[in-house]
Design an enzyme around this catalytic site. Structure first.
Site, PDB file in Angstrom:
ATOM      1  N   GLU A 109       0.781  -1.208  -0.046  1.00 16.38           N
ATOM      2  CA  GLU A 109       0.006   0.254  -0.059  1.00 16.38           C
ATOM      3  C   GLU A 109       0.913   1.126   0.098  1.00 16.38           C
ATOM      4  OE1 GLU A 109      -3.298  -0.182  -0.018  1.00 16.38           O
ATOM      5  OE2 GLU A 109      -3.556  -1.999   0.348  1.00 16.38           O
ATOM      6  N   LYS A 150      -3.289 -11.510  12.495  1.00 13.83           N
ATOM      7  CA  LYS A 150      -3.452 -13.086  12.160  1.00 13.83           C
ATOM      8  C   LYS A 150      -3.075 -14.070  12.910  1.00 13.83           C
ATOM      9  CE  LYS A 150      -3.280 -11.432   7.074  1.00 13.83           C
ATOM     10  NZ  LYS A 150      -2.167 -11.470   6.116  1.00 13.83           N
TER      11      LYS A 150
END
Length: 338
Positions: free
Chosen positions: A209, A224
Site C-alpha cells: 500500500e 492473524k
C-alpha cells in the site's frame, strides 16, 4: 438444503465470492447439497435486499463497490433499505478493516448473532478488537463464527489445526503470514537492494500500500497470529498479548551480518503453548538455507504446526488475492453446514 447469505461490504473479496457462487453453483449443490443464495448486501448507502435471492449474474455486470449495488437496484427498480434488516442463515462480514474500533463490522456481527445468524469474517477488525465479546456471544447463542479468510486468504492456516490435526496435541505454530513483507525481504536478499528500494518495488507492483505501516510494522501478521492462536488453543486473548517487531526496524548492519552467515531473514509469527498459556511473537528471524521457511519467497506465505503425536506439518502457498480470500470465505460457509 437452501441457505441464505447476507454480505456487509461489497469490495473485492465480496465481489469474488459472488462470482464463485455463480460459477460454481451446480458443483456446490451436487457436492455439498447446498443451495446458497445471496439475500442482501449492505453498502455505503443502504442495503440491497431481495427475499428470494439476488440475481448474481445481473449484479456482477456492474462490478464491485457501493455504486454497483445502486446500479443493480436501479435496474431492478428496488429501493435500498436505510434501516438494515438482518435476515438469513449466515452473515459474511467484509467491510474495511478498522483495527482500533472494529467498526462497522463489530456492530454488524453482533446484530447478526442476535438475529440467529452464523458469521463468517473476511475482515479481521472486529475479531482483533473484540474477540472475547464476539466468541462468547456466539457460544452462548449456539452459533458459529468462521474466519479462515481473514487469517491469510487461501492458505489453510486454521483448517490444518482444526481438522487435519484433530486429536494431536499442538506445541507451537509458526508462519509467514504477510505476503507484502515476504516480498520485500525476498527482494532485499535476492537482488541485494536496501529496504527502501524493495519497498518501492513492492508499491510500484501494487503489492504494498501507499501507507505500508500495518504490513512492515508486523501488526498485520500479529493480528492473524492472534486469531489463529485464539481458535486453535481455545483462548480469548487480545492484541496486547503479541510481542511485535517489524521489518521496518531492520538495520543495514543486521542484513549484512545475516548474509555473511549464509542465511536469509523472514518475518515469522510464532505461538508457543506450554499447556496453559500461549506466548506469541512476530519478529524478523534469520533462517538457514536448510530451513523450510527459506524456500517461501515472493508474496507466498506458509504455516507450520509442531505436534507431539504427528510431528511437524508444513504448508505453503495459496492465493493472496481477492479471489483466494473469496474462496476461503465460501469454504467457511460450506463448513458451517457439513
Amino acid at each position: 438444503m437452501e441457505k441464505f447469505i447476507m454480505i456487509c461490504g461489497y469490495g473485492g473479496v465480496a465481489f469474488e465470492l459472488c462470482k464463485i457462487l455463480l460459477d460454481n453453483k451446480n458443483y456446490i449443490t451436487e457436492k455439498y447439497n447446498l443451495d446458497l443464495k445471496l439475500k442482501s448486501i449492505v453498502g455505503r448507502h443502504g442495503q440491497l435486499y431481495e427475499e428470494k435471492g439476488i440475481d448474481l449474474e445481473a449484479l456482477l455486470k456492474f462490478g464491485k463497490g457501493s455504486s454497483a449495488i445502486e446500479e443493480y437496484a436501479k435496474q431492478k427498480k428496488l429501493t435500498l433499505n436505510t434501516n438494515i434488516v438482518f435476515e438469513g442463515d449466515v452473515l459474511v462480514e467484509s467491510t474495511p478493516t478498522d483495527l482500533e474500533s472494529g467498526e462497522p463490522g463489530l456492530t454488524y456481527a453482533l446484530k447478526a448473532l442476535d438475529s440467529g445468524m452464523n458469521v463468517v469474517f473476511a475482515s479481521k477488525g472486529a475479531l482483533v478488537t473484540n474477540y472475547k465479546l464476539i466468541s462468547t456471544k456466539a457460544a452462548n447463542l449456539g452459533l458459529k463464527i468462521n474466519y479462515s479468510g481473514a487469517t491469510a486468504a487461501a492458505l489453510p492456516t486454521l483448517d490444518i489445526g482444526e481438522n487435519s490435526l484433530s486429536g494431536a496435541r499442538i506445541k507451537s505454530i509458526r508462519g509467514i503470514l504477510n505476503g507484502t513483507t515476504n516480498f520485500i525481504l525476498t527482494e532485499m536478499f535476492t537482488n541485494d537492494i536496501n529496504f527502501e528500494e524493495a519497498l518501492k518495488n513492492a508499491q510500484e507492483r501494487g503489492i504494498a500500500e501507499k501507507n505500508p505501516k500495518l504490513d512492515i510494522s508486523g501488526f498485520d501478521s500479529a493480528c492473524k497470529l492472534l486469531l489463529i492462536a485464539n481458535k486453535i488453543f481455545n483462548k480469548q486473548y487480545d492484541i496486547s498479548k503479541v510481542h511485535i517487531k517489524g521489518i521496518d526496524r531492520l538495520s543495514d548492519e543486521d542484513i549484512h551480518l545475516v548474509k555473511a552467515n549464509g542465511q536469509t531473514i523472514k518475518l515469522i509469527a510464532t505461538a508457543e503453548f506450554d499447556g496453559k498459556e500461549v506466548s506469541m511473537e512476530v519478529a524478523p528471524i534469520p533462517v538457514s538455507k536448510t530451513d523450510m521457511f527459506s524456500s517461501v519467497n515472493g508474496t507466498n506465505k506458509c504455516i507450520a504446526y509442531n505436534t507431539f503425536e504427528m510431528g511437524q506439518i508444513f504448508c505453503a502457498g495459496g492465493a493472496s488475492d481477492p479471489m483466494g480470500a473469496g474462496a476461503a470465505v465460501l469454504k467457511d460457509i460450506i463448513n458451517l453446514y457439513k
